[in-house]
Enzyme design. Structure first.
Site, PDB file in Angstrom:
ATOM      1  N   ASP A   1       0.870  -1.170   0.000  1.00  0.00           N
ATOM      2  CA  ASP A   1       0.000   0.000   0.000  1.00  0.00           C
ATOM      3  C   ASP A   1       0.915   1.230   0.000  1.00  0.00           C
ATOM      4  OD1 ASP A   1      -2.109   1.752   0.049  1.00  0.00           O
ATOM      5  OD2 ASP A   1      -3.201   0.700   1.626  1.00  0.00           O
TER       6      ASP A   1
HETATM    7  C1  BGC Z   1      -5.141   3.151  -0.091  1.00  0.00           C
HETATM    8  C2  BGC Z   1      -5.170   2.162  -1.228  1.00  0.00           C
HETATM    9  C3  BGC Z   1      -4.976   2.873  -2.534  1.00  0.00           C
HETATM   10  C4  BGC Z   1      -3.668   3.656  -2.491  1.00  0.00           C
HETATM   11  C5  BGC Z   1      -3.345   4.380  -3.774  1.00  0.00           C
HETATM   12  C6  BGC Z   1      -3.969   4.114  -0.152  1.00  0.00           C
HETATM   13  O1  BGC Z   1      -4.205   5.181   0.704  1.00  0.00           O
HETATM   14  O2  BGC Z   1      -5.138   2.465   1.142  1.00  0.00           O
HETATM   15  O3  BGC Z   1      -6.394   1.477  -1.223  1.00  0.00           O
HETATM   16  O4  BGC Z   1      -5.001   1.967  -3.599  1.00  0.00           O
HETATM   17  O5  BGC Z   1      -3.773   4.613  -1.448  1.00  0.00           O
HETATM   18  O6  BGC Z   1      -4.136   5.485  -3.957  1.00  0.00           O
END
Ligand code: BGC
Length: 747
Positions: free
Chosen positions: A285
């Site tokens: 993540d």
């Molecule tokens: C989220 C993810 C997301 C990523 C990219 C993170 O804050 O937890 O679900 O895909 O950001 O935007």
């Protein structure tokens, strides 16, 4: 808003959903997503040959990349070839290895902060709403639709497939997730992933695992015993991965049993890549990486959104670690090979998708069909709904129903085509400004109700003045109150499960003024309903997406017979929850005013949601699986085929006078003392009036089993298993028992 009329949209949706789902959509796609296109051995040989041609620097180049946004005090320009959005990993042009162009997310293609000016997309209903359809076909069609839009915009990776088990009803991201049951959630998430990948776009599944709340997501350890973990959160992912076979798995922010999810040897190496034999890659993540050697050796394959991490863990530091012999180059080959394998399997190396205009009209039909099947009729005393066409006057109250339908916030926020119907800036501690927009999708429920009831006088009151709203309600034949609960990534639901801004008082006052009051809830998940006894009809419409208004009006009028069922339990009070107080929310600030690191011991183990209510003897407000219809169903003639496997058959009859769909649910209770019932199978069955269908449900054997940690195997014990077929976790229609033989099988 798309120009299609509601009835045209409905017939398109029917056409798309007929005969096994999204064939029409799938047919217009190229075939690169066909997992059988390349035999596994050919694929392995190609991956190995390609890895052998890459230099160490080139391999490491595939293992990290930035967020595809310029931000911070000295914003770096985007790499050439990146599409502004969530992420970018450069390719290796000399070998025809394409760049990964990544966009969020599971409800539709996002456009964070409007970085691609004017580039809107179709929004599905929330992930929880799609789970409420209990329809893998709907989930797959939705996944295909958003995958198509991602490809149309030039992306080849969709950061979709959110598959966290809903443990905590106040979690700000529950609206993205597929509910509190591993079988339902895994089936729905898997079907959506599959749909996306059939469009030749890699999907993730995320956030692996136990990212059960937003409060403290980067500073908490989610603790659970292994057997319970395997039987709950991990089982949901296992089923989703089995069905969807996503190209990538995104690990979560939190720690699991004291080790970060993105460097967790147990969840990544042992379970995902070991027991489940997963061959794709693990991406982090955004901002979830904390080390180089531990992360690389424990199973992380790629650092995403690297500007958000403290160090360049998977670029210069990883190169140093390989040179120092701390990470063997064979592991680097494995990491790069996993990425290439998913790319080749999905045909990404056939060239970048050609950007083209999306067929928003067809896609509107897909999202409307999902919204129609997602809406749950929670209560309908006196058959108040559907409202007759002859209804002379309707007072629509509150919820900005004159503007649009609510959507959830954070990285999954879709910017609708043509822009939002309304937007408000929300400010909460912990919520970054760029993600604080509360967005309403067009169109307005008020307009849709006016179109649906052309002979009624339909008035609107915004609900700000409760007495005036009640007075308006008193003068109409029917009052429809819209109530909102906004939820977003980064913070847990503001206000917990209580509707904010005096909405409870508004509903109570309107219901007191007009006995024909209908409440329409637009919420991320469960809410408390102190006014329920005085309110005859309640619809849970969730965040209903860019055709939500039409779906809501359709259910109100009866053009659509509601068939949604709750994918989560609605508690009667916070005291019923495993954690009456949200973990971490009551911690005194540590040095510097920040919340200190904390641990959550998931005491409920695998008894999540309805299982918890049963074992504790709590009566929920509305049970998991609950949902009413405008017709009635009868169950009969139960037959149980037991032994090694368990299948139950029964007759299901539509005994009413209109067509409708029933969600038949099979629950089993293993013989060990203290076991709760578990959902082991389900089917959504559409029946014409008077029609009877013989339905067979086969139990997923893992739902009959315990996970035996010592043997590292599922174990079905010999004995008598209680079998219940019914309409919710607590509404049983048929009962029997099954004799199962002892058996163990590998995870
Ligand atoms: C989220 C993810 C997301 C990523 C990219 C993170 O804050 O937890 O679900 O895909 O950001 O935007």
């Amino acid at each position: 808003m798309s120009g299609s009329s509601p009835s045209r949209a409905r017939s398109l949706a029917r056409a798309l959903l007929a005969s096994g789902g999204l064939l029409a959509l799938a047919a217009c796609a190229a075939t690169p997503g066909d997992p059988n296109a390349l035999a596994a051995s050919d694929l392995d040989a190609r991956v190995a040959a390609t890895v052998a041609q890459l230099t160490l620097e080139e391999k490491i180049g595939l293992l990290h990349g930035p967020m595809a946004l310029s931000f911070g005090p000295t914003p770096a320009p985007l790499p050439e070839g990146a599409i502004p959005g969530a992420g970018y990993i450069p390719g290796v042009p000399r070998l025809g290895i394409p760049a990964l162009r990544e966009t969020d997310a599971g409800i539709g293609v996002t456009n964070p902060g409007g970085v691609r000016p004017g580039d809107g997309a179709t929004s599905l209903p929330s992930g929880l709403a799609v789970a409420a359809t209990w329809s893998p076909e709907i989930a797959r069609a939705g996944g295909a639709m958003i995958g198509r839009e991602a490809a149309d915009k030039g992306f080849n990776v969709l950061l979709a497939g959110p598959a966290n088990l809903v443990r905590e009803p106040r979690n700000g991201r529950n609206f993205e997730y597929p509910g509190e049951d591993p079988l339902l959630g895994g089936t729905i998430a898997g079907a959506a992933i599959r749909g996306t990948q059939e469009q030749g776009v890699i999907s993730t599944t995320k956030h692996y695992a136990l990212n059960s709340q937003e409060t403290g997501r980067q500073i908490l350890s989610a603790n659970i015993e292994e057997a319970a973990f395997r039987e709950s959160d991990l089982l949901l992912f296992e089923i989703a991965i089995e069905i969807g076979d996503p190209g990538s798995v995104m690990c979560a922010y939190n720690q699991i049993n004291g080790q970060y999810a993105c460097e967790n040897a147990f969840t990544l190496n042992e379970v995902l890549k070991g027991d489940w034999g997963y061959r794709g890659w693990v991406m982090s993540d955004w901002g979830a990486v904390h080390s180089t050697v531990d992360a690389a050796m424990n199973g992380l394959d790629q650092q995403s959104g690297e500007q958000l991490d403290a160090e360049p863990y998977f670029s210069t530091l990883l190169l140093d670690a390989v040179r120092a012999g701390e990470v063997p180059e064979s592991r680097i080959d494995d990491m790069a090979g996993r990425i290439l394998r998913s790319m080749f399997r999905m045909g990404l190396d056939d060239g970048p998708p050609t950007p083209r205009p999306s067929d928003y009209e067809a896609h509107a039909a897909v999202t409307q069909a999902a919204a129609e099947q997602a809406i749950v009729l929670l209560k309908n005393d006196r058959g108040l709904l559907p409202l007759p066409a002859s209804t002379a006057s309707i007072a629509v109250i509150g919820g900005q129903a004159d503007k649009g339908v609510l959507s959830g916030g954070g990285s999954s926020q879709v910017w609708p085509v043509g822009g939002p119907a309304a937007m408000a800036v929300m400010e909460y501690p912990g919520l970054p400004a760029a993600f604080g927009n509360r967005v309403f999708h067009p169109g307005a429920p008020l307009d849709a109700i006016r179109e649906t009831f052309p002979s009624a006088v339909v008035g609107f009151h915004d609900g700000a003045d409760v007495r005036a709203a009640a007075a308006a309600a008193a003068e109409a034949d029917v009052a429809i109150v819209f109530a909102l609960q906004w939820a977003t990534e980064f913070v847990d639901v503001p206000g917990g499960l209580t509707l904010q801004n005096e909405q409870d008082a508004l509903i109570a006052a309107v219901a007191a003024a007009n006995p024909n009051t209908v409440v329409v809830l637009e919420t991320g998940g469960p809410v408390l309903m102190p006014w329920l006894d005085e309110t005859p009809a309640v619809l849970e419409a969730w965040y209903s997406g860019t055709r939500g208004a039409q779906a809501i009006a359709g259910v109100l009028s009866g053009a659509v017979n509601p068939s949604g069922r709750l994918p989560v339990t609605f508690p009667a009070s916070l005291e019923q929850l495993p954690f009456p107080v949200l973990p971490g929310s009551d911690l005194p600030p540590g040095p510097g005013g920040a919340t200190p690191f904390f641990e959550i011991d998931y005491v409920e183990g695998a008894d999540v949601g309805y299982r918890w209510y049963e074992t504790r003897g709590h009566e929920p407000l509305f049970a998991f699986g609950h949902g009413l219809s405008y017709t009635t169903f009868e169950y009969g003639d139960l037959e149980i085929d037991d032994g090694r496997t368990l299948a139950v058959s029964f007759d299901l009859t539509n005994t009413g006078d209109r067509a409708g769909a029933e969600v038949a649910q099979l629950y089993v209770r293993p013989p060990q003392p203290g076991e709760a019932r578990r959902l082991a199978g389900f089917a959504k069955v559409a029946l014409e009036p008077g029609e009877t269908r013989r339905v067979t449900l086969t139990a997923d054997r893992r739902l009959l089993a315990q996970f035996d940690v010592d043997a590292n195997a599922w174990r079905v014990d010999a004995g008598g298993y209680e079998v219940a077929v019914g309409r919710s976790a607590i509404a049983t229609e048929l009962e029997g028992s099954a004799e199962m033989r002892a058996e163990s099988f590998a995870p």
